[in-house]
Design a protein around this motif. Structure first.
Motif, PDB file in Angstrom:
ATOM      1  N   LYS A   1      22.012   0.018  21.430  1.00  0.00           N
ATOM      2  CA  LYS A   1      23.524  -0.433  21.963  1.00  0.00           C
ATOM      3  C   LYS A   1      24.370   0.677  21.228  1.00  0.00           C
ATOM      4  O   LYS A   1      25.074   1.036  21.759  1.00  0.00           O
ATOM      5  CB  LYS A   1      23.584  -1.925  21.737  1.00  0.00           C
ATOM      6  N   GLU A   2      24.086   0.850  20.076  1.00  0.00           N
ATOM      7  CA  GLU A   2      25.057   1.694  19.174  1.00  0.00           C
ATOM      8  C   GLU A   2      24.742   3.199  19.585  1.00  0.00           C
ATOM      9  O   GLU A   2      25.861   4.045  19.662  1.00  0.00           O
ATOM     10  CB  GLU A   2      24.995   1.315  17.625  1.00  0.00           C
ATOM     11  N   ILE A   3      23.365   3.550  19.651  1.00  0.00           N
ATOM     12  CA  ILE A   3      23.063   4.712  20.035  1.00  0.00           C
ATOM     13  C   ILE A   3      23.542   5.144  21.300  1.00  0.00           C
ATOM     14  O   ILE A   3      24.269   6.325  21.411  1.00  0.00           O
ATOM     15  CB  ILE A   3      21.278   4.718  19.868  1.00  0.00           C
ATOM     16  N   ARG A   4      23.448   4.299  22.372  1.00  0.00           N
ATOM     17  CA  ARG A   4      23.869   4.731  23.643  1.00  0.00           C
ATOM     18  C   ARG A   4      25.631   4.828  23.783  1.00  0.00           C
ATOM     19  O   ARG A   4      25.993   5.722  24.224  1.00  0.00           O
ATOM     20  CB  ARG A   4      23.677   3.492  24.674  1.00  0.00           C
ATOM     21  N   LYS A   5      26.219   4.161  22.723  1.00  0.00           N
ATOM     22  CA  LYS A   5      27.638   4.195  22.838  1.00  0.00           C
ATOM     23  C   LYS A   5      27.931   5.640  22.223  1.00  0.00           C
ATOM     24  O   LYS A   5      29.119   6.052  22.847  1.00  0.00           O
ATOM     25  CB  LYS A   5      28.206   2.874  21.974  1.00  0.00           C
ATOM     26  N   ILE A   6      27.293   6.149  21.226  1.00  0.00           N
ATOM     27  CA  ILE A   6      27.676   7.370  20.892  1.00  0.00           C
ATOM     28  C   ILE A   6      27.128   8.610  21.775  1.00  0.00           C
ATOM     29  O   ILE A   6      28.018   9.369  21.954  1.00  0.00           O
ATOM     30  CB  ILE A   6      26.897   7.256  19.366  1.00  0.00           C
ATOM     31  N   ARG A   7      26.101   8.332  22.288  1.00  0.00           N
ATOM     32  CA  ARG A   7      25.624   9.302  23.143  1.00  0.00           C
ATOM     33  C   ARG A   7      26.239   9.471  24.645  1.00  0.00           C
ATOM     34  O   ARG A   7      26.307  10.694  25.012  1.00  0.00           O
ATOM     35  CB  ARG A   7      24.087   9.176  23.494  1.00  0.00           C
TER      36      ARG A   7
ATOM     37  N   ARG B   1      31.742  14.485  23.869  1.00  0.00           N
ATOM     38  CA  ARG B   1      31.530  15.339  22.853  1.00  0.00           C
ATOM     39  C   ARG B   1      31.116  14.880  21.475  1.00  0.00           C
ATOM     40  O   ARG B   1      31.912  13.824  20.923  1.00  0.00           O
ATOM     41  CB  ARG B   1      32.661  16.309  22.559  1.00  0.00           C
ATOM     42  N   LEU B   2      30.273  15.096  20.892  1.00  0.00           N
ATOM     43  CA  LEU B   2      29.688  14.309  19.358  1.00  0.00           C
ATOM     44  C   LEU B   2      30.607  15.319  18.433  1.00  0.00           C
ATOM     45  O   LEU B   2      30.461  16.345  18.184  1.00  0.00           O
ATOM     46  CB  LEU B   2      28.196  14.581  19.535  1.00  0.00           C
ATOM     47  N   LEU B   3      30.943  14.418  17.542  1.00  0.00           N
ATOM     48  CA  LEU B   3      31.472  15.062  16.187  1.00  0.00           C
ATOM     49  C   LEU B   3      30.198  14.933  15.138  1.00  0.00           C
ATOM     50  O   LEU B   3      29.229  14.186  15.261  1.00  0.00           O
ATOM     51  CB  LEU B   3      32.630  14.084  15.762  1.00  0.00           C
ATOM     52  N   PRO B   4      30.618  15.724  14.056  1.00  0.00           N
ATOM     53  CA  PRO B   4      29.319  15.403  13.008  1.00  0.00           C
ATOM     54  C   PRO B   4      29.191  14.358  12.422  1.00  0.00           C
ATOM     55  O   PRO B   4      28.038  13.959  12.314  1.00  0.00           O
ATOM     56  CB  PRO B   4      30.330  16.444  11.954  1.00  0.00           C
ATOM     57  N   GLN B   5      30.213  13.321  12.409  1.00  0.00           N
ATOM     58  CA  GLN B   5      29.937  12.103  11.948  1.00  0.00           C
ATOM     59  C   GLN B   5      29.091  11.235  12.874  1.00  0.00           C
ATOM     60  O   GLN B   5      28.364  10.417  12.407  1.00  0.00           O
ATOM     61  CB  GLN B   5      30.997  11.318  11.522  1.00  0.00           C
ATOM     62  N   ASP B   6      29.215  11.733  14.322  1.00  0.00           N
ATOM     63  CA  ASP B   6      28.404  10.878  15.225  1.00  0.00           C
ATOM     64  C   ASP B   6      26.990  11.259  15.052  1.00  0.00           C
ATOM     65  O   ASP B   6      26.298  10.604  15.133  1.00  0.00           O
ATOM     66  CB  ASP B   6      28.970  11.403  16.740  1.00  0.00           C
ATOM     67  N   GLU B   7      26.875  12.604  14.893  1.00  0.00           N
ATOM     68  CA  GLU B   7      25.187  12.897  14.586  1.00  0.00           C
ATOM     69  C   GLU B   7      24.756  12.338  13.417  1.00  0.00           C
ATOM     70  O   GLU B   7      23.650  12.043  13.470  1.00  0.00           O
ATOM     71  CB  GLU B   7      25.518  14.511  14.635  1.00  0.00           C
ATOM     72  N   GLY B   8      25.727  12.065  12.460  1.00  0.00           N
ATOM     73  CA  GLY B   8      25.300  11.489  11.287  1.00  0.00           C
ATOM     74  C   GLY B   8      24.928   9.993  11.664  1.00  0.00           C
ATOM     75  O   GLY B   8      23.760   9.508  10.924  1.00  0.00           O
ATOM     76  N   LYS B   9      25.678   9.329  12.324  1.00  0.00           N
ATOM     77  CA  LYS B   9      25.361   8.072  12.657  1.00  0.00           C
ATOM     78  C   LYS B   9      24.139   7.735  13.431  1.00  0.00           C
ATOM     79  O   LYS B   9      23.200   6.871  13.138  1.00  0.00           O
ATOM     80  CB  LYS B   9      26.775   7.414  13.164  1.00  0.00           C
ATOM     81  N   LEU B  10      24.096   8.705  14.277  1.00  0.00           N
ATOM     82  CA  LEU B  10      22.846   8.763  15.341  1.00  0.00           C
ATOM     83  C   LEU B  10      21.478   8.867  14.521  1.00  0.00           C
ATOM     84  O   LEU B  10      20.574   8.267  14.598  1.00  0.00           O
ATOM     85  CB  LEU B  10      22.798   9.860  16.485  1.00  0.00           C
ATOM     86  N   LEU B  11      21.553   9.785  13.352  1.00  0.00           N
ATOM     87  CA  LEU B  11      20.451   9.999  12.528  1.00  0.00           C
ATOM     88  C   LEU B  11      20.104   8.729  11.780  1.00  0.00           C
ATOM     89  O   LEU B  11      18.900   8.308  11.685  1.00  0.00           O
ATOM     90  CB  LEU B  11      20.771  11.266  11.498  1.00  0.00           C
ATOM     91  N   GLU B  12      21.165   8.067  11.408  1.00  0.00           N
ATOM     92  CA  GLU B  12      20.861   6.789  10.672  1.00  0.00           C
ATOM     93  C   GLU B  12      20.357   5.734  11.372  1.00  0.00           C
ATOM     94  O   GLU B  12      19.482   5.030  11.016  1.00  0.00           O
ATOM     95  CB  GLU B  12      22.498   6.412  10.002  1.00  0.00           C
ATOM     96  N   LEU B  13      20.687   5.603  12.587  1.00  0.00           N
ATOM     97  CA  LEU B  13      20.450   4.358  13.372  1.00  0.00           C
ATOM     98  C   LEU B  13      18.882   4.601  13.672  1.00  0.00           C
ATOM     99  O   LEU B  13      18.095   3.874  13.963  1.00  0.00           O
ATOM    100  CB  LEU B  13      21.248   4.306  14.780  1.00  0.00           C
TER     101      LEU B  13
END
Length: 285
Positions: A35-41, A45-57
């Motif tokens: 659910k969190e991954i879909r929200k970010i994706r 446009r993804l910000l650097p912190q978004d990519e970091g969060k995706l990696l964490e998830l």
């Protein structure tokens, strides 16, 4: 990771991943992360912190899959959670299949490649349920379509790293189906499944890209295929998709131009073996 009782565990270890599942955190551990991954994706446009969060998830799911005991994983993570994960992967693969950059270059960006290589391989590396559901559903057909979409651009193939991920997904699925299924599958049954959905044809193309460090895995898979006399006799004749693809590779019209000599020799041997076989009358009807 903090458990419901307030204690913290390291899911990068077997003990920590098992403790997470024993604490009852497996019921929605995948769907909540998705659910969190879909929200970010879904952001434009993804910000650097978004990519970091995706990696964490993604890392959370990967660590649980890699480190948890097989029995606990099967008991504590509902099948519905695995189905949601597969649905997510299938939908993402369908999106990637139509992306111009993928079609023209065969390359994936960091997040997309991580989902395919790290997440898929880790989830399917030892657990029976994800692999069984992948065979039952559309996963391998969609994966085959994903690889084939590059073929529309001449004889183009995925990048080396993507081909390696495809090879790992196929090889781990074979191993799990043979060793970890309740009713263990034969190589013949597995490759029949791959042939029907188009994955076997695309695997043959991907294996020509694998570099020296991957050749042991390639040889193991080709050993398995060469033992499948029914598949070879029935589905590797001229006019059949697998037969035509293999012949095109051997004739230098498909596959990588820099195929390892030992891999080429194995494929040529399989083609020669199949060409000399008479198909059974009563199989694959």
């Amino acid at each position: 990771v903090t458990l419901p009782d307030g204690s913290r565990v390291d899911i990068g270890t077997k003990e920590g991943a098992n403790a997470l599942l024993l604490a009852g955190c497996g019921k929605e551990c995948i769907s909540s992360k998705l659910k969190e991954i879909r929200k970010i994706r879904n952001k434009r446009r993804l910000l650097p912190q978004d990519e970091g969060k995706l990696l964490e998830l993604h890392e959370f799911c990967v660590m649980v899959a890699i480190n948890a005991d097989q029995t606990l994983f099967r008991e504590k993570i509902p099948e519905s959670e695995i189905e949601r994960w597969l649905d997510y992967v299938v939908q993402e693969l369908k999106k990637l299949t139509t992306k111009r950059n993928w079609i023209s270059t065969g390359e994936l960006d960091g997040i997309d490649e991580m989902e395919l290589a790290s997440h898929c391989v880790s989830m399917m590396a030892k657990h029976a349920v994800p692999v069984a559901l992948a065979f039952e559903g559309d996963f391998f057909r969609v994966l085959a379509d994903f690889v084939a979409s590059r073929k529309g651009n001449g004889r183009a193939l995925p990048s080396t790293s993507v081909c390696k991920a495809i090879g790992l997904i196929v090889s781990t699925s074979i191993r799990v189906a043979q060793l970890n299924f309740d009713n263990k599958w034969t190589a013949e049954k597995i490759f029949k499944k791959f042939e029907v959905c188009g994955m076997l044809e695309q695997f043959l193309r991907c294996v020509t890209v694998l570099v020296t460090v991957d050749k042991e895995t390639a040889h193991q898979m080709l050993d398995q295929l060469q033992s499948c006399t029914v598949i070879l006799s029935k589905k590797f004749k001229r006019g059949d998709p697998c037969g035509e693809t293999l012949r095109a590779i051997v004739d230098g019209k498909d596959g990588s131009k820099t195929i390892l000599p030992e891999i080429f020799t194995r494929l040529d041997g399989i083609a020669t073996l199949a060409a000399g076989m008479d198909p059974p009358d009563d199989l694959f009807k």
